[in-house]
Write a protein that holds these residues in place. Structure first.
Motif, PDB file in Angstrom:
ATOM      1  N   GLU A  56       0.832  -1.210   0.000  1.00  0.00           N
ATOM      2  CA  GLU A  56       0.000   0.000   0.000  1.00  0.00           C
ATOM      3  C   GLU A  56       0.863   1.256   0.000  1.00  0.00           C
ATOM      4  OE1 GLU A  56      -3.257   0.181  -0.485  1.00  0.00           O
ATOM      5  OE2 GLU A  56      -3.138  -1.983  -0.765  1.00  0.00           O
ATOM      6  N   HIS A  57       1.934   1.236   0.772  1.00  0.00           N
ATOM      7  CA  HIS A  57       2.846   2.386   0.791  1.00  0.00           C
ATOM      8  C   HIS A  57       3.427   2.644  -0.593  1.00  0.00           C
ATOM      9  CE1 HIS A  57       6.145   5.042   2.040  1.00  0.00           C
ATOM     10  NE2 HIS A  57       6.910   4.298   1.250  1.00  0.00           N
ATOM     11  N   ASN A  58       3.911   1.605  -1.253  1.00  0.00           N
ATOM     12  CA  ASN A  58       4.547   1.765  -2.562  1.00  0.00           C
ATOM     13  C   ASN A  58       3.547   2.207  -3.624  1.00  0.00           C
ATOM     14  OD1 ASN A  58       6.894   0.931  -1.324  1.00  0.00           O
ATOM     15  ND2 ASN A  58       6.872  -1.125  -2.184  1.00  0.00           N
ATOM     16  N   LEU A  59       2.339   1.662  -3.566  1.00  0.00           N
ATOM     17  CA  LEU A  59       1.292   2.091  -4.495  1.00  0.00           C
ATOM     18  C   LEU A  59       1.075   3.597  -4.401  1.00  0.00           C
ATOM     19  CD1 LEU A  59      -1.412  -0.688  -3.954  1.00  0.00           C
ATOM     20  CD2 LEU A  59      -0.388  -0.105  -6.163  1.00  0.00           C
ATOM     21  N   ASP A  64       1.572   9.236  -6.171  1.00  0.00           N
ATOM     22  CA  ASP A  64       1.806  10.623  -5.766  1.00  0.00           C
ATOM     23  C   ASP A  64       2.937  11.247  -6.585  1.00  0.00           C
ATOM     24  OD1 ASP A  64      -0.186  10.408  -3.896  1.00  0.00           O
ATOM     25  OD2 ASP A  64       1.165  10.220  -2.169  1.00  0.00           O
ATOM     26  N   PHE A  65       3.963  10.464  -6.883  1.00  0.00           N
ATOM     27  CA  PHE A  65       5.092  10.991  -7.650  1.00  0.00           C
ATOM     28  C   PHE A  65       4.654  11.425  -9.044  1.00  0.00           C
ATOM     29  CE2 PHE A  65       8.607  10.573 -10.621  1.00  0.00           C
ATOM     30  CZ  PHE A  65       9.606  11.299  -9.991  1.00  0.00           C
ATOM     31  N   PRO A 276       7.029   2.409 -15.038  1.00  0.00           N
ATOM     32  CA  PRO A 276       7.798   1.597 -14.081  1.00  0.00           C
ATOM     33  C   PRO A 276       6.935   0.481 -13.519  1.00  0.00           C
ATOM     34  CG  PRO A 276       7.101   3.642 -13.058  1.00  0.00           C
ATOM     35  CD  PRO A 276       6.744   3.752 -14.515  1.00  0.00           C
ATOM     36  N   GLY A 277       7.526  -0.677 -13.269  1.00  0.00           N
ATOM     37  CA  GLY A 277       6.748  -1.803 -12.756  1.00  0.00           C
ATOM     38  C   GLY A 277       7.238  -2.337 -11.428  1.00  0.00           C
ATOM     39  N   CYS A 278       8.551  -2.264 -11.175  1.00  0.00           N
ATOM     40  CA  CYS A 278       9.105  -2.920  -9.995  1.00  0.00           C
ATOM     41  C   CYS A 278       8.890  -2.138  -8.705  1.00  0.00           C
ATOM     42  CB  CYS A 278      10.593  -3.185 -10.203  1.00  0.00           C
ATOM     43  SG  CYS A 278      10.904  -4.434 -11.484  1.00  0.00           S
ATOM     44  N   TYR A 279       8.350  -0.922  -8.807  1.00  0.00           N
ATOM     45  CA  TYR A 279       8.108  -0.127  -7.609  1.00  0.00           C
ATOM     46  C   TYR A 279       7.135  -0.814  -6.657  1.00  0.00           C
ATOM     47  CZ  TYR A 279       3.426   1.174  -9.191  1.00  0.00           C
ATOM     48  OH  TYR A 279       2.106   1.135  -9.570  1.00  0.00           O
ATOM     49  N   LEU A 280       6.248  -1.644  -7.162  1.00  0.00           N
ATOM     50  CA  LEU A 280       5.187  -2.205  -6.334  1.00  0.00           C
ATOM     51  C   LEU A 280       5.751  -3.017  -5.169  1.00  0.00           C
ATOM     52  CD1 LEU A 280       2.113  -2.443  -6.060  1.00  0.00           C
ATOM     53  CD2 LEU A 280       2.260  -4.580  -7.332  1.00  0.00           C
ATOM     54  N   THR A 281       6.753  -3.848  -5.454  1.00  0.00           N
ATOM     55  CA  THR A 281       7.383  -4.618  -4.379  1.00  0.00           C
ATOM     56  C   THR A 281       8.785  -4.130  -4.070  1.00  0.00           C
ATOM     57  OG1 THR A 281       8.294  -6.273  -5.893  1.00  0.00           O
ATOM     58  CG2 THR A 281       6.093  -6.682  -4.985  1.00  0.00           C
ATOM     59  N   HIS A 282       9.393  -3.378  -5.012  1.00  0.00           N
ATOM     60  CA  HIS A 282      10.748  -2.881  -4.828  1.00  0.00           C
ATOM     61  C   HIS A 282      11.683  -4.067  -4.541  1.00  0.00           C
ATOM     62  CE1 HIS A 282      13.477   0.409  -4.490  1.00  0.00           C
ATOM     63  NE2 HIS A 282      13.685   0.302  -3.193  1.00  0.00           N
ATOM     64  N   ASP A 283      12.910  -3.823  -4.097  1.00  0.00           N
ATOM     65  CA  ASP A 283      13.816  -4.900  -3.706  1.00  0.00           C
ATOM     66  C   ASP A 283      14.974  -4.318  -2.913  1.00  0.00           C
ATOM     67  OD1 ASP A 283      15.723  -3.851  -5.452  1.00  0.00           O
ATOM     68  OD2 ASP A 283      15.705  -5.531  -6.854  1.00  0.00           O
ATOM     69  N   VAL A 284      15.964  -5.156  -2.597  1.00  0.00           N
ATOM     70  CA  VAL A 284      17.137  -4.671  -1.865  1.00  0.00           C
ATOM     71  C   VAL A 284      18.381  -4.731  -2.738  1.00  0.00           C
ATOM     72  CG1 VAL A 284      16.175  -5.374   0.348  1.00  0.00           C
ATOM     73  CG2 VAL A 284      17.700  -6.936  -0.892  1.00  0.00           C
ATOM     74  N   GLY A 285      18.189  -4.902  -4.056  1.00  0.00           N
ATOM     75  CA  GLY A 285      19.315  -5.047  -4.973  1.00  0.00           C
ATOM     76  C   GLY A 285      19.319  -3.987  -6.049  1.00  0.00           C
ATOM     77  N   ALA A 301      11.180  13.487  -5.503  1.00  0.00           N
ATOM     78  CA  ALA A 301      11.241  12.189  -4.835  1.00  0.00           C
ATOM     79  C   ALA A 301      11.721  12.338  -3.397  1.00  0.00           C
ATOM     80  CB  ALA A 301      12.147  11.246  -5.609  1.00  0.00           C
ATOM     81  N   ARG A 302      12.685  13.234  -3.174  1.00  0.00           N
ATOM     82  CA  ARG A 302      13.247  13.402  -1.827  1.00  0.00           C
ATOM     83  C   ARG A 302      12.232  13.985  -0.851  1.00  0.00           C
ATOM     84  NH1 ARG A 302      17.777  15.215  -4.641  1.00  0.00           N
ATOM     85  NH2 ARG A 302      17.334  17.401  -4.135  1.00  0.00           N
ATOM     86  N   LYS A 303      11.336  14.828  -1.344  1.00  0.00           N
ATOM     87  CA  LYS A 303      10.411  15.507  -0.429  1.00  0.00           C
ATOM     88  C   LYS A 303       9.193  14.652  -0.076  1.00  0.00           C
ATOM     89  CE  LYS A 303       7.152  17.907  -3.480  1.00  0.00           C
ATOM     90  NZ  LYS A 303       6.619  19.208  -3.921  1.00  0.00           N
ATOM     91  N   MET A 304       9.085  13.465  -0.645  1.00  0.00           N
ATOM     92  CA  MET A 304       7.878  12.666  -0.489  1.00  0.00           C
ATOM     93  C   MET A 304       7.910  11.725   0.711  1.00  0.00           C
ATOM     94  SD  MET A 304       6.998  11.819  -4.466  1.00  0.00           S
ATOM     95  CE  MET A 304       5.833  10.571  -3.961  1.00  0.00           C
ATOM     96  N   GLY A 305       8.818  11.947   1.631  1.00  0.00           N
ATOM     97  CA  GLY A 305       8.847  11.121   2.828  1.00  0.00           C
ATOM     98  C   GLY A 305       9.508   9.781   2.574  1.00  0.00           C
ATOM     99  N   GLU A 306       9.113   8.790   3.356  1.00  0.00           N
ATOM    100  CA  GLU A 306       9.733   7.474   3.255  1.00  0.00           C
ATOM    101  C   GLU A 306       9.628   6.939   1.838  1.00  0.00           C
ATOM    102  OE1 GLU A 306       9.994   3.531   6.060  1.00  0.00           O
ATOM    103  OE2 GLU A 306       8.017   4.439   5.757  1.00  0.00           O
ATOM    104  N   ALA A 307      10.754   6.487   1.297  1.00  0.00           N
ATOM    105  CA  ALA A 307      10.806   6.055  -0.104  1.00  0.00           C
ATOM    106  C   ALA A 307      10.239   4.650  -0.239  1.00  0.00           C
ATOM    107  CB  ALA A 307      12.239   6.118  -0.615  1.00  0.00           C
ATOM    108  N   LEU A 308      10.402   4.077  -1.428  1.00  0.00           N
ATOM    109  CA  LEU A 308       9.880   2.738  -1.691  1.00  0.00           C
ATOM    110  C   LEU A 308      10.476   1.715  -0.725  1.00  0.00           C
ATOM    111  CD1 LEU A 308      10.066   2.782  -5.600  1.00  0.00           C
ATOM    112  CD2 LEU A 308       8.044   3.172  -4.163  1.00  0.00           C
ATOM    113  N   LEU A 309       9.664   0.731  -0.376  1.00  0.00           N
ATOM    114  CA  LEU A 309      10.065  -0.267   0.611  1.00  0.00           C
ATOM    115  C   LEU A 309      10.025  -1.666  -0.004  1.00  0.00           C
ATOM    116  CD1 LEU A 309       7.913   1.024   3.602  1.00  0.00           C
ATOM    117  CD2 LEU A 309      10.370   1.376   3.269  1.00  0.00           C
ATOM    118  N   PRO A 310      10.985  -2.543   0.329  1.00  0.00           N
ATOM    119  CA  PRO A 310      10.914  -3.925  -0.166  1.00  0.00           C
ATOM    120  C   PRO A 310       9.714  -4.634   0.445  1.00  0.00           C
ATOM    121  CG  PRO A 310      12.688  -3.665   1.435  1.00  0.00           C
ATOM    122  CD  PRO A 310      12.172  -2.288   1.153  1.00  0.00           C
ATOM    123  N   ALA A 311       8.845  -5.179  -0.400  1.00  0.00           N
ATOM    124  CA  ALA A 311       7.576  -5.743   0.066  1.00  0.00           C
ATOM    125  C   ALA A 311       7.429  -7.227  -0.252  1.00  0.00           C
ATOM    126  CB  ALA A 311       6.412  -4.979  -0.555  1.00  0.00           C
TER     127      ALA A 311
END
Length: 427
Positions: A56-59, A64-65, A276-285, A301-311
């Motif tokens: 939900e956060h990544n969505l 918003d971006f 972009p497609g991988c934002y939904l789950t993101h990753d650590v790589g 992107a910097r002003k939008m708070g917590e960035a994408l999270l690995p899901a």
């Protein structure tokens, strides 16, 4: 929209990474009724797990971006091939879903998606027939790419015989790259060929994929070429869709694409669509690295708070500790991507310990996956580490696309590790 669903829409009682299913008719969205909890060992491991709050956060973050730039979002569905997730992206505000093949497009349609941008050439009789069938639904909008006179003529002949109109985007390419016209002469030849199939082929816009370029300035040069071509074609009245589509952006350069294309969207005659497609789950790589670079160069992107999270994580059992510094974990190449780096140990839980949550594995502990076989992962540990056979470990991954495609169904869990939903994929 008339849809004949080919989805089972039910939890597969024989599927991997699931718990006990009392029948073959438990709907995917009713998984919560089964009262599975990951930490209570109610599901078989290995299991692919999605964290609901992070999804939900990544969505929201990505929607918003693009809203900040006044552009549209058509996330690439090949990452997940999960219509349930496609619908969530649409509900959050996406313009449509991007896909790569006729098969994927058909799966999206039967999953309730009304607009598909197939960011690829449509080639071959049966592939064309699949799309022609979907276009019998007047509520379904579809686009595909063209980059050659031969391709245009094949599409024109087939869709004329089928009595269907097909929207196409001319794809721009770069020397040594993938598909796409390389120069102005090819661009003009393809545009002229499309015009020769008036009434059947509809020139709807211009498209490119910049993700294969490593240098930012080269990316910007390529994007500006697309803007120039779009402006020229719009001024000459060559687009047959209003507004015309200008589309680009994978998961690495979407901020640069937004910067270069946004002004065209504000003009009103052009609809800018990012993919972009991988934002939904993101990753650590690879995508964490790309996002770090985006945050460094993009002030929005910097002003939008917590960035994408690995899901997305893989959960598995420790099944052997044959040496003091080595554990064997019960997952492998059949379960997780390994093309862009090995999975990374993330969380540790000991069933029956009474702990309410897993502990985070610190990088300083030195635990590292050093190799994988089909069903086994080699985990280096420190001698004397508090690890036992039967312990549960989770692993972050790099490159979510090639993890999703190893799973027919994935678990969605809440913050208490209760399974709230099962997600079905169509690879």
């Amino acid at each position: 929209m008339t849809i004949t669903s080919y989805s089972t829409a039910s939890i597969d009682p024989l599927g991997k990474g699931l718990g006990t299913v009392p029948s073959s008719s438990v709907p995917l969205e009713q998984a919560a009724n089964l009262e599975w909890n990951l930490l209570d060992e109610d599901v078989s491991l290995p299991a692919a797990v999605l964290y609901a709050d992070r999804i939900e956060h990544n969505l929201k973050w990505m929607q918003d971006f693009v809203t900040e730039y006044g552009v549209r979002l058509a996330p690439h569905g090949k990452t997940t091939m999960a219509p349930q997730l496609f619908r969530r992206q649409i509900e959050t505000g996406a313009w449509g879903i991007t896909l790569a093949t006729a098969h994927q497009s058909r799966a999206a349609y039967h999953g309730g998606i009304e607009r598909v941008l197939m960011a690829n050439q449509l080639v071959g009789k049966h592939n064309m027939a699949m799309i022609a069938e979907l276009l019998s639904d007047p509520d379904f909008e579809f686009f595909c790419l063209v980059d050659s006179v031969d391709g245009v003529n094949q599409l024109g002949a087939f869709f004329k015989a089928a009595g269907r109109r097909l929207q196409v985007l001319i794809e721009l390419g770069i020397p040594g790259g993938r598909t796409g016209v390389r120069d102005e002469a090819q661009l003009q030849a393809v545009a002229a060929a499309i015009a020769g199939h008036e009434g059947t082929l509809v020139l709807a816009g211009i498209e490119l994929y910049e993700g294969i370029i490593a240098d930012e300035q080269a990316v910007r040069t390529f994007l500006r070429r697309a803007v120039q071509a779009t402006r020229q074609f719009a001024a000459e009245g060559r687009f047959a869709r209003t507004p015309a589509v200008l589309s680009g952006a994978g998961s690495a350069w979407y901020d640069v694409v937004a910067e270069e294309f946004a002004a065209e969207s504000k003009a009103g005659e052009i609809e800018v669509v990012l993919r972009p497609g991988c934002y939904l789950t993101h990753d650590v790589g690879v995508y964490k690295k790309a996002q770090t670079e985006i945050l460094a160069r993009n002030p929005i992107a910097r002003k939008m708070g917590e960035a994408l999270l690995p899901a997305l994580q893989l959960w598995a059992y420790v099944q052997s500790i044959p040496e003091a510094d080595r554990a064997i974990v019960g997952f492998g190449k059949r379960d997780a991507a390994f093309d862009a780096g090995m999975p990374v140990p993330a969380r540790h839980y000991r069933p029956g310990s009474g702990a309410r949550a897993p502990r985070t594995i610190a990088q300083s502990e030195g635990w590292e996956v050093t190799g994988m076989m089909d069903q086994h992962a080699y985990l280096r540990i420190a001698p004397g580490a508090d690890l036992k056979v039967g312990d549960m470990l989770s692993f972050d991954i790099s490159h979510p696309c090639l993890t999703f495609d190893k799973w027919r169904q994935l678990l969605v869990v809440d913050r208490s590790y209760r399974v709230t939903e099962v997600i079905e994929t169509f690879f």
